[in-house]
Design an enzyme around this catalytic site. Structure first.
Site, PDB file in Angstrom:
ATOM      1  CG  ASP A  73      -2.198   0.790   0.960  1.00  0.00           C
ATOM      2  OD1 ASP A  73      -3.205   0.457   1.568  1.00  0.00           O
ATOM      3  OD2 ASP A  73      -2.165   1.727   0.158  1.00  0.00           O
ATOM      4  CG  LEU A 265      -8.548   3.130   2.524  1.00  0.00           C
ATOM      5  CD1 LEU A 265      -9.337   3.409   1.245  1.00  0.00           C
ATOM      6  CD2 LEU A 265      -8.153   4.445   3.199  1.00  0.00           C
ATOM      7  CB  SER A 266      -5.944   0.528   0.795  1.00  0.00           C
ATOM      8  OG  SER A 266      -4.861   0.251  -0.050  1.00  0.00           O
ATOM      9  CB  ALA A 267      -3.707  -3.035   3.281  1.00  0.00           C
TER      10      ALA A 267
END
Length: 455
Positions: A73, A265-267
């Site tokens: 990330d 969020l994301s990872a």
């Protein structure tokens, strides 16, 4: 979405790192990635250094990951903060193994790549504005009178993780929903709470909000380890820690067990899909923002490939209990947000999340197999902000099950978030508000009517 890969959404530096890893040049790839993203080199762990909270059988089956995997990330280009006192017992396994500190000689090429990557990540071209993320770890926001933002920790055989729990001012001990929020890399609970504003929503629609905190000892960039096989299974690794923490809070605060939800969020979004896939009887619904499907990767090369173009492996993993699929008694409802200009996690990953969690016999026509599901499409625009397309996929009986929000012109940031937190895009539709609305419309074990819009 067109299944053909859009070259404008590819990050050339990560593609080069992918090429190096596929060629077996893992040290070179890792050095390139870490110099570009972090401005310094983290040496690979010693050959006999194994993470203490990873079962030996899993370690033997997993290809080794070089370095601290900052690439999984993006984050502000600052040194990792000192561990908090509760985390010092879980220091970096490389340090525990006695691996010597190393300083890399940064070549002019690496310096140029680092500068180019910084420019690419934080000064988006075209319709995407420049974002200036704050340094994670900023002071927490003021808590309203009567509310509490409690720090704690949870321990099991897989290790220990800290957390923060938000208890709204109007909570009187009655059963309320619980929302579990998984931050992205380099973030922490205070930063994620400030950016998403989920605590503010918890005051309006009383619920508890739990923010598990990844430790620097488990991942140098505090990314959830969504790409490791040992952290993709129920009862093991990080999933067991997050689920155990969830159950402990639910038991101690009289949580409504039919209304426990998870988002990230994301990872954190990638780990949220894993939690929904492996604990469908614990979480009633999930929110995935700029994330990846469950089991999208199994090592560093496959993680890079999935981030850049989607995961061929994940496309064959569905909630059917057959073949390479995992067994899930019922598909968990999901709401997915993704910017169509995201160059860090390709938007195709959002499509693949939808494929995985679609009801039995229903697959999206663009990348899945089988018939196209019944869907309703709505297009809109935030006043003075971004346009979006909202697609709702329905069960054969007509009840909604999956929502997909494509935010046009948005990059890798929480849509509609506050600039007080990192990786937020205030111009987009309010992802936190829409997720909470979706969650409350989907209690466990009940088919919900069509939820209303609240942009």
């Amino acid at each position: 979405m067109n299944a053909r890969l859009n070259p404008n959404l590819l990050n050339p530096d990560l593609l080069e790192a992918t090429r190096l890893t596929r060629a077996g040049q893992l040290l070179e790839a890792t050095a390139l990635i870490q110099r570009a993203l972090g401005g310094r080199f983290a040496p690979p762990p010693a050959a006999d250094a194994a993470a203490p909270d990873t079962p030996a059988a899993d370690r033997a089956a997993e290809p080794p990951l070089e370095g601290s995997c900052r690439v999984i990330d993006i984050g502000p280009f600052v040194a990792d903060p000192e561990p908090q006192p509760a985390q010092r017992d879980h220091a970096d396994t490389t340090a525990k193994a006695g691996a010597p500190a190393a300083e890399a000689v940064v070549s002019p090429l690496a310096s140029r790549l680092g500068a180019a990557l910084r420019d690419k990540l934080f000064k988006f071209r075209g319709a995407v504005p420049a974002f200036e993320p704050i340094v994670p770890g900023a002071a927490p926001e003021t808590v309203p009178d009567g509310a509490r933002f409690i720090s704690g920790s949870y321990t099991n055989a897989a290790g220990t993780r800290c957390y923060k729990l938000y208890v709204p001012s109007n909570y009187g001990g009655e059963p309320v929903p619980l929302v579990v929020m998984l931050h992205g890399c380099t973030q922490n609970p205070d930063d994620f709470a400030a950016g998403t504003r989920m605590n503010e929503l918890a005051e309006q629609e009383p619920c508890l909000v739990l923010y598990p905190a990844q430790s620097a000892g488990a991942n140098g960039s505090k990314c959830w380890n969504w790409f490791k096989p040992s952290d993709q299974r129920a009862g093991q690794g990080e999933p067991s820690l997050i689920a155990g923490m969830t159950r402990e809070i639910a038991a101690s605060h009289n949580v409504d067990r039919q209304r426990i939800y998870i988002a990230g969020l994301s990872a954190g979004g990638a780990m949220a899909t894993t939690m929904a896939a492996t604990y469908p009887d614990l979480y009633a619904a999930a929110g995935i923002h700029s994330g990846l499907p469950h089991a999208a990767a199994h090592d560093l090369p496959s993680a890079l490939a999935a981030m850049q173009q989607g995961s061929a492996r994940a496309a064959g993993i569905r909630a059917t209990g057959a073949g390479t699929s995992w067994e899930m008694p019922h598909p968990v409802p999901v709401i997915v947000f993704h910017g169509d200009r995201d160059t860090t996690v390709h938007p195709r990953n959002g499509e693949q999340v939808i494929v995985q969690f679609a009801p039995a016999g229903v697959r999206t026509g663009s990348i899945g197999v089988g018939s196209k599901p019944r869907a309703s499409i709505e297009r809109g625009q935030v006043p003075n902000g971004r346009a979006y397309t909202r697609t709702t996929y329905h069960h054969p009986n007509g009840s909604p099950h999956v929502e997909q929000w494509t935010v046009h012109g948005a990059g890798h940031a929480w849509s509609g978030g506050s600039s007080r937190g990192s990786y937020t895009d205030p111009q987009g539709p309010d992802a936190a508000k829409e997720m909470l609305r979706f969650f409350l419309a989907h209690p466990a074990g009940k088919a919900a009517p069509e939820p209303g819009r609240s942009v």
